[in-house]
Design a protein around this motif. Structure first.
Motif, PDB file in Angstrom:
ATOM      1  N   THR A  28       0.781  -1.290  -0.061  1.00  0.00           N
ATOM      2  CA  THR A  28      -0.006   0.256  -0.081  1.00  0.00           C
ATOM      3  C   THR A  28       0.889   1.402  -0.011  1.00  0.00           C
ATOM      4  OG1 THR A  28      -1.289  -1.352   1.557  1.00  0.00           O
ATOM      5  CG2 THR A  28      -2.310   1.020   1.040  1.00  0.00           C
ATOM      6  N   GLN A  29       1.952   1.320   0.843  1.00  0.00           N
ATOM      7  CA  GLN A  29       2.905   2.259   0.829  1.00  0.00           C
ATOM      8  C   GLN A  29       3.157   2.645  -0.383  1.00  0.00           C
ATOM      9  OE1 GLN A  29       5.207   1.168   4.021  1.00  0.00           O
ATOM     10  NE2 GLN A  29       4.569   2.757   5.367  1.00  0.00           N
ATOM     11  N   LYS A  30       3.952   1.441  -1.087  1.00  0.00           N
ATOM     12  CA  LYS A  30       4.665   1.775  -2.557  1.00  0.00           C
ATOM     13  C   LYS A  30       3.557   2.220  -3.512  1.00  0.00           C
ATOM     14  CE  LYS A  30       7.881  -1.791  -2.429  1.00  0.00           C
ATOM     15  NZ  LYS A  30       8.093  -3.042  -2.889  1.00  0.00           N
ATOM     16  N   ALA A  31       2.192   1.945  -3.437  1.00  0.00           N
ATOM     17  CA  ALA A  31       1.259   2.628  -4.284  1.00  0.00           C
ATOM     18  C   ALA A  31       0.969   4.032  -3.898  1.00  0.00           C
ATOM     19  CB  ALA A  31       0.083   1.563  -4.245  1.00  0.00           C
ATOM     20  N   ALA A  32       1.143   4.206  -2.778  1.00  0.00           N
ATOM     21  CA  ALA A  32       0.771   5.556  -2.413  1.00  0.00           C
ATOM     22  C   ALA A  32       2.006   6.370  -2.747  1.00  0.00           C
ATOM     23  CB  ALA A  32       0.540   5.629  -0.934  1.00  0.00           C
ATOM     24  N   ARG A  33       3.099   5.901  -2.916  1.00  0.00           N
ATOM     25  CA  ARG A  33       4.159   6.711  -3.374  1.00  0.00           C
ATOM     26  C   ARG A  33       4.159   6.894  -4.801  1.00  0.00           C
ATOM     27  NH1 ARG A  33       7.890   3.293  -0.331  1.00  0.00           N
ATOM     28  NH2 ARG A  33       8.435   4.431   1.517  1.00  0.00           N
ATOM     29  N   ILE A  34       3.598   6.291  -5.366  1.00  0.00           N
ATOM     30  CA  ILE A  34       3.345   6.367  -7.032  1.00  0.00           C
ATOM     31  C   ILE A  34       2.172   7.726  -7.169  1.00  0.00           C
ATOM     32  CG2 ILE A  34       2.405   5.564  -9.119  1.00  0.00           C
ATOM     33  CD1 ILE A  34       3.118   2.844  -8.069  1.00  0.00           C
ATOM     34  N   VAL A  35       1.381   7.534  -6.278  1.00  0.00           N
ATOM     35  CA  VAL A  35       0.296   8.870  -6.460  1.00  0.00           C
ATOM     36  C   VAL A  35       0.864   9.955  -5.761  1.00  0.00           C
ATOM     37  CG1 VAL A  35      -1.907   9.485  -5.549  1.00  0.00           C
ATOM     38  CG2 VAL A  35      -1.321   7.140  -5.876  1.00  0.00           C
ATOM     39  N   LEU A  36       1.612   9.989  -4.670  1.00  0.00           N
ATOM     40  CA  LEU A  36       2.249  11.113  -3.814  1.00  0.00           C
ATOM     41  C   LEU A  36       3.580  11.463  -4.420  1.00  0.00           C
ATOM     42  CD1 LEU A  36       0.840  10.231  -0.695  1.00  0.00           C
ATOM     43  CD2 LEU A  36      -0.253  11.775  -1.978  1.00  0.00           C
ATOM     44  N   MET A  37       4.277  11.028  -5.498  1.00  0.00           N
ATOM     45  CA  MET A  37       5.574  11.097  -6.106  1.00  0.00           C
ATOM     46  C   MET A  37       6.518  11.061  -4.880  1.00  0.00           C
ATOM     47  SD  MET A  37       5.061  11.380  -9.102  1.00  0.00           S
ATOM     48  CE  MET A  37       6.392  12.613 -10.125  1.00  0.00           C
TER      49      MET A  37
END
Lengths: 733, 326
Positions: free
Chosen positions: B117-126
């Motif tokens: 989930t964290q990795k996915a959020a990193r994609i969104v939040l750059m």
């Protein structure tokens, strides 16, 4: 010229004396000791009592003359001196005295009417001389009252003096009297003495009057072992010191000083009267070390609690005490507390203590005592509770730091952890005012703090069961009385891992069937799915999740999820906020599909494994109706289902605690391993068979042709074939 | 009946490659788990149901993470289930944090790892401000890329780091195990000169990777297309581009197009029905409680209720249209 002037002064004094002598003796001798109102026994203020050894027994109109007499008489008794004149009832003043300035170097030091002792390195003193007839007449006493003396004159040839009076002068230092070794009575009232000194040779001194001076410290009294009366009132003394050797001292007057407290009274074994009026005393100690103390005057001080003077209660000799003008005297409990604690008292604030008063005091005090004991017990319990909660909180914090993966990034404020239990209680009360009101307070008192240990705390307070620390969960195994269990409607969990709470929920359901309000604080609620666990309870009307230690509360969706998942409870309040219809509909809108998917799309075998035994009944019911269209099923049976319990379509959303889940994963892993091996074997076998089959398929056409060819070849020659056949038949026979 | 590939491989390997073995193993495992119950209604029935649910993609509901990520089909099914269940959250317009999305994921898969989930959020939040709020669609598409191509992205990250460091990409050994070391950002000194890597070189390396890669990876043509539009790009820039690419979403086949993301008439109907029911429930509760003052509400509800009654459950516009892929 100067001596003449001086003579005139002394002459004036003599006139004075003579004038007084014309008056009645008692009044005069009264004046001798009657320094001012402070010392007037008959006045309302008692500071003058320094020389009134037994005022109680005398009527106040008997003036100080009598007292002096008494004093002197006592002195005579005790010292057995032959001072017959002193023992007279009337004390006569030496009528004439002449002071002559020392002849040498006296000139420059004299100014105006006064004998002035300059601070030059060559001090010079007036020399006192008396006429011989005066000497004979008053051989043992000498009065130099109001002589405007600034220094003590040198007194020659008067070694037998017993009484010396310097009242109302301007003397700054005690000097030139060290040769008067037989002196018994020394009066320096109203001078400007700043330090007690020059008395070390006066070993027989019994009465020392230093009232109204500028003395800052009690000192240099080491050799005055026979001192009987010490008057230091109206000075600037800040503490009691250097008096422990005065074992014969009967009267000590320290009124109007700057004392802030009373102690250092050891050794004053004969002290019967202690006057401490008009100081700034806040507490009194050591008084119980005074075996003879009868009268203690503490009026007009700053005593506000009985605790600060409680040593008085231990004094068995004390019979007369004053507290008027202290804050303590304003208190409602003042009189009976004093009387109760000091049974030996005969007079309080100048008033006789009656038997009735004493009786009332003892009754009131007994009640007070009981109340106090009760409140003490309560506060002890409270304190213990507070400590325990602190301890639990500390352990919790430690635990949280040790297992950060359960609650990652959870920043708990340690300072917040010690909580106010009364506050906690208060909030409960406000939540259920009517229930709390109807409770028997005695019962709740006895129930309070049922068990307090160091690692956890269980408390039943009215309708609230509070559990602190994971150990407290074990208390649910205990046998709770039906009454208690029935009464508890609120259960509060603090400092307990939610996963641990989940494990005891079935017990909670059984033991406290009426619990309607659940409170969680510091329970590590981090996921929405954890709320699933609460669905198994019988009924929940209210849910309070404290944001402290429950990060889930920070989510925007958590309330809706709770409403959705626990919709079968028809909850009324979440975190104190009333649930509205809009909330319910919103919850349904957000999560309804999840429930629908979970119930209608889940394969049956999964349904079984998720629902478990308890809900099999419901499940079978669902199975039977599953053939029909799911929409229809739900519509038809929604009501009956709701009556049964929670909606089945939500039942699949449940929560397994982390440990349990991990255990299950392990189990699954094992099974998987087995299945993998099993499948491997099966598939291998199957593929092998398949391979053989394929090989056979490939060979079969050729084989068939070969077989046919062989057969044809065999029967080509008909006769020989027939023969062969016949042969075979006969061989068989 | 027999595909040509089948002849190229021994049977066992073929079955394994097509994940048939995985499902068979799992089926047996499930059977083992619920022996008693299943024996009551028949093993044959169980197997039928099992493989039906695999086809429908409902077999992953509430299963353990190891199973959910075991096959591409499972991953796609999970993505779809997530979309289906929580589309309403997105429709409501709520912006949620990474943690909250994680909680939603955990409702479907209790042991879903936070890391993903964290990795996915990193994609969104750059890669910064991890506590920021995200819209449902942003998160969903980023999550799709991260979850479905998770092993591929690991390898890409490694290649990217090597390119940044100036190493010859041909010597790169593709890591197969996930490791956090690729997350390290390049030293500031280098990054400030020129951010990212050259797109053409990167593209070449990825093509190489796609050929060799044994896990699923996005169609190479589409990757090339993404990379051909720019001169240079950063790792997260690449991931964002991937997550926003329609073609890749279509090729993956789990989620509808971005425009249709909130569109699911069948479920909406179902939902309306549920809402009506909950309203009825509420009013009956109000009746029971006999609370005066709520009558105005109730009457309106009752009038409203029959209008929004659903006729019948319409067939889903998104039938199962994916096949197990490698």
């Amino acid at each position: 010229m100067i001596p003449g002037k001086y003579r005139s002064v002394s002459g004036r004094a003599a006139n004075n004396v003579e004038f007084k002598l014309n008056k009645e003796t008692p009044s005069f001798s009264g004046r001798l000791l009657q320094h001012d109102l402070e010392r007037n026994y008959s006045s309302r203020q008692g500071d003058g009592r320094v020389i009134s050894p037994s005022p109680r027994n005398k009527s106040s109109c008997i003036s100080s003359t009598t007292n002096v007499t008494e004093l002197c008489g006592l002195e005579m008794k005790t010292t057995m001196s032959s001072l017959s004149a002193f023992g007279d009832s009337s004390i006569q003043t030496p009528s004439k005295s002449r002071i002559r300035q020392g002849c040498h170097s006296a000139g420059p030091n004299v100014s105006g009417d006064h004998i002035h002792l300059a601070s030059s390195s060559m001090p010079s003193f007036p020399i006192l001389q008396r006429s011989s007839e005066e000497k004979i007449l008053y051989s043992d006493r000498l009065t130099l009252e109001r002589q405007k003396l600034t220094v003590c004159p040198i007194i020659d040839g008067e070694e037998h003096l017993r009484l010396l009076n310097f009242q109302h002068n301007f003397i700054t230092r005690i000097q030139n009297i060290s040769n008067l070794q037989r002196l018994i009575f020394l009066d320096l009232y109203d001078n400007q003495i700043e330090e007690i000194s020059g008395l070390s040779t006066l070993r027989s001194l019994r009465v020392l009057l230093l009232g109204k001076n500028r003395i800052k410290r009690i000192s240099n009294l080491e050799n005055l072992k026979s001192l009987d009366v010490l008057d230091l009132h109206g000075n600037q003394i800040t503490k009691i010191e250097n008096v422990s050797h005065l074992c014969d001292l009967r009267v000590l007057n320290l009124a109007r000083n700057l004392l802030s407290h009373v102690d250092n009274l050891n050794g004053l074994d004969s002290l019967t009267e202690l006057n401490l009026r008009h100081n700034q005393i806040t507490f009194v100690r050591d008084v119980d070390n005074l075996p003879c103390l009868q009268r203690l005057f503490l009026s007009f001080n700053n005593i506000s609690t009985f605790e600060s003077v409680c040593c008085l209660a231990d004094s068995s000799s004390l019979s007369d005490i004053t507290f008027d003008g202290n804050p303590i005297a304003q208190e409602s409990w003042y009189k009976h507390t004093i009387l109760q604690n000091m049974m030996q008292l005969r007079q309080l604030d100048m008033k006789r203590v009656t038997e009735e008063e004493r009786r009332i005091a003892s009754v009131v005090a007994k009640k007070e005592e009981e109340k106090k004991r009760e409140s003490h017990k309560q506060s002890l319990l409270k304190e213990k509770k507070r400590l325990t909660i602190n301890n639990v909180a500390r352990k919790w914090d430690l635990q949280q730091n040790r297992i950060p993966n359960i609650a990652p990034n959870q920043d708990r404020k340690v300072s917040d952890s010690p909580q106010d239990p009364s506050q906690l209680h208060g909030s409960t009360v406000s939540a259920f005012p009517e229930e709390t009101g109807s409770l028997d307070s005695g019962l709740s008192n006895t129930l309070q703090g049922l068990s307090v240990t160091d690692t956890h705390l269980v408390e039943v307070d009215g309708d609230t069961l509070s559990l602190y620390g994971s150990g407290a969960l074990e208390s649910l195994d205990r046998n709770w009385s039906v009454q208690t269990a029935g009464m508890v409607t609120t259960v509060s969990f603090t400092f307990i891992e939610f996963d641990e709470i989940v494990q005891v929920l079935p017990k909670l359901k059984i033991k406290f069937p009426n619990s309607l309000h659940l409170k969680f604080k510091e329970t590590n609620l981090v996921m929405l799915q954890q709320f699933n666990a609460l669905a198994q309870l019988r009924r929940v009307d209210q849910l309070t999740i404290d944001p402290q230690g429950n990060p889930v509360v920070n989510f925007t969706l958590w309330k809706y999820y709770v409403l959705f998942r626990l919709s079968h409870f028809s909850m009324q309040k979440i975190n104190g906020t009333e649930v509205t219809q809009n909330d319910m509909i919103m919850a349904e809108r957000l999560f309804g599909i999840l429930a629908h998917v979970a119930s209608s799309e889940l394969p049956q075998y999964r349904l079984i494994s998720i629902l478990g035994d308890v809900r099999k009944k419901q499940f079978r019911y669902l199975l039977e109706t599953k053939g029909k269209k799911p929409g229809l099923v739900n519509e038809e049976n929604s009501d009956s289902k709701r009556l049964v319990g929670e909606n089945t379509n939500r039942a699949t959303l449940n929560y397994t605690t982390r440990d349990f889940y991990n255990e299950r994963l392990e189990e699954i892993k094992e099974k998987k391993k087995f299945c993998k091996m099993y499948m491997e074997d099966l598939v291998k076998e199957a593929t092998e068979i398949n391979m053989k089959n394929e090989a056979l398929q490939k060979l079969w056409p050729q084989m068939f042709i070969e077989l046919v060819r062989d057969a044809v070849i065999e029967i080509r020659n008909k006769n020989s074939y027939m023969k062969l056949c016949l042969q075979q038949i006969t061989d068989q026979k | 009946m027999l595909s040509p590939e089948r002849l190229a491989l021994p049977d066992y390997e073929y079955l394994a490659q097509r994940h048939v073995l995985t499902y068979m193993e799992d089926a047996v495992c499930q059977l083992l788990e619920n022996k008693e119950d299943i024996s009551q209604y028949g093993v044959a029935r169980f197997f039928t149901e099992y493989f039906n649910s695999v086809c429908q993609g409902t077999h992953i509901l509430f299963r353990e993470f190891s199973f959910i990520q075991a096959t591409p089909h499972n991953r796609a099914s999970f993505l779809r289930a997530f979309w289906k269940c929580f589309r309403t959250v997105g429709k409501n317009g709520d912006l949620l944090t990474m943690r909250e999305y994680h909680c939603l994921l955990q409702l479907l898969c209790p042991d879903f790892p936070l890391e993903l989930t964290q990795k996915a959020a990193r994609i969104v939040l750059m890669d910064d401000a991890m506590d920021c709020l995200m819209s449902f669609s942003d998160f969903l598409f980023a999550f799709q890329i991260q979850f479905y191509y998770s092993e591929f992205l690991e390898s890409v990250a490694a290649i990217y780091q090597d390119l940044l460091a100036g190493k010859n990409p041909n010597t790169v050994i593709v890591p197969t195990s996930s490791s956090g070391q690729h997350r390290q950002r390049p030293p500031l000194g280098e990054a400030s000169l020129l951010e990212g890597v050259e797109a053409s070189l990167f593209s070449q390396c990825l093509e190489n990777l796609c050929d060799r890669h044994k896990y699923s990876c996005p169609p190479p043509a589409l990757v090339k297309e993404v990379l051909s539009n720019v001169q240079r790009l950063t790792f997260y820039g690449f991931l964002v581009a991937l997550s926003k690419h329609h073609g890749i979403n279509q090729a993956l086949g789990a989620l509808p197009d971005k425009g249709d993301l909130m569109h699911d008439p069948a479920m909406d109907e179902e939902l309306e029905r549920l809402v009506v029911r909950s309203r009825l429930h509420w009013t009956s509760r109000q009746h029971r409680a006999e609370k005066p003052g709520a009558f105005g509400f109730q009457r309106r509800d009752k009038l409203e209720a029959p209008e929004s009654m659903p006729s019948a459950s319409a067939p889903s516009p998104y039938p199962c249209r994916w096949e197990p892929r490698e």
